[in-house]
Design an enzyme around this catalytic site. Structure first.
Site, PDB file in Angstrom:
ATOM      1  N   PHE A  11       0.933  -1.234   0.075  1.00  0.00           N
ATOM      2  CA  PHE A  11       0.048   0.023  -0.020  1.00  0.00           C
ATOM      3  C   PHE A  11       1.123   1.247   0.040  1.00  0.00           C
ATOM      4  O   PHE A  11       1.767   1.386   0.816  1.00  0.00           O
ATOM      5  CB  PHE A  11      -0.886   0.094   1.164  1.00  0.00           C
ATOM      6  N   ASP A  31       0.461   4.124   0.873  1.00  0.00           N
ATOM      7  CA  ASP A  31      -0.030   5.331   1.480  1.00  0.00           C
ATOM      8  C   ASP A  31       1.071   6.287   2.312  1.00  0.00           C
ATOM      9  O   ASP A  31       2.353   6.237   1.904  1.00  0.00           O
ATOM     10  CB  ASP A  31      -1.092   4.779   2.763  1.00  0.00           C
TER      11      ASP A  31
END
Length: 87
Positions: free
Chosen positions: A36, A38
């Site tokens: 991910f 992020d």
């Protein structure tokens, strides 16, 4: 036809964590998923010294300035994160 940066992302990269995703989906190709991208992963990699930012970008990040979605700095951070995790 030329693909924009958002369409050139590596297969399996997910932009942001999706709550409950692992319970809702069954990935048949789990080994091809990466990570991910992020803000927490690059934050950790920077803290560990894996990612190093240009001084001007470091000042912006350290000040907590929100970057515009899709800006070049954000894309470079995400791409660097994916490369670092993949190595």
């Amino acid at each position: 036809a030329s693909l924009g940066p958002s369409r050139m992302r590596r297969r399996g990269m997910v932009d942001a964590p999706v709550p409950g995703l692992s319970e809702a989906c069954c990935f048949r190709d789990m080994e091809s998923l990466t990570m991910f991208a992020d803000y927490r992963v690059p934050q950790l990699l920077r803290h560990l010294g894996v990612l190093q930012y240009a001084p001007s970008l470091g000042v912006v990040v350290d000040a907590g300035v929100e970057m515009a979605a899709g800006c070049s700095d954000e894309l470079y951070i995400r791409a660097g994160t994916v490369v670092a995790v993949d190595m």
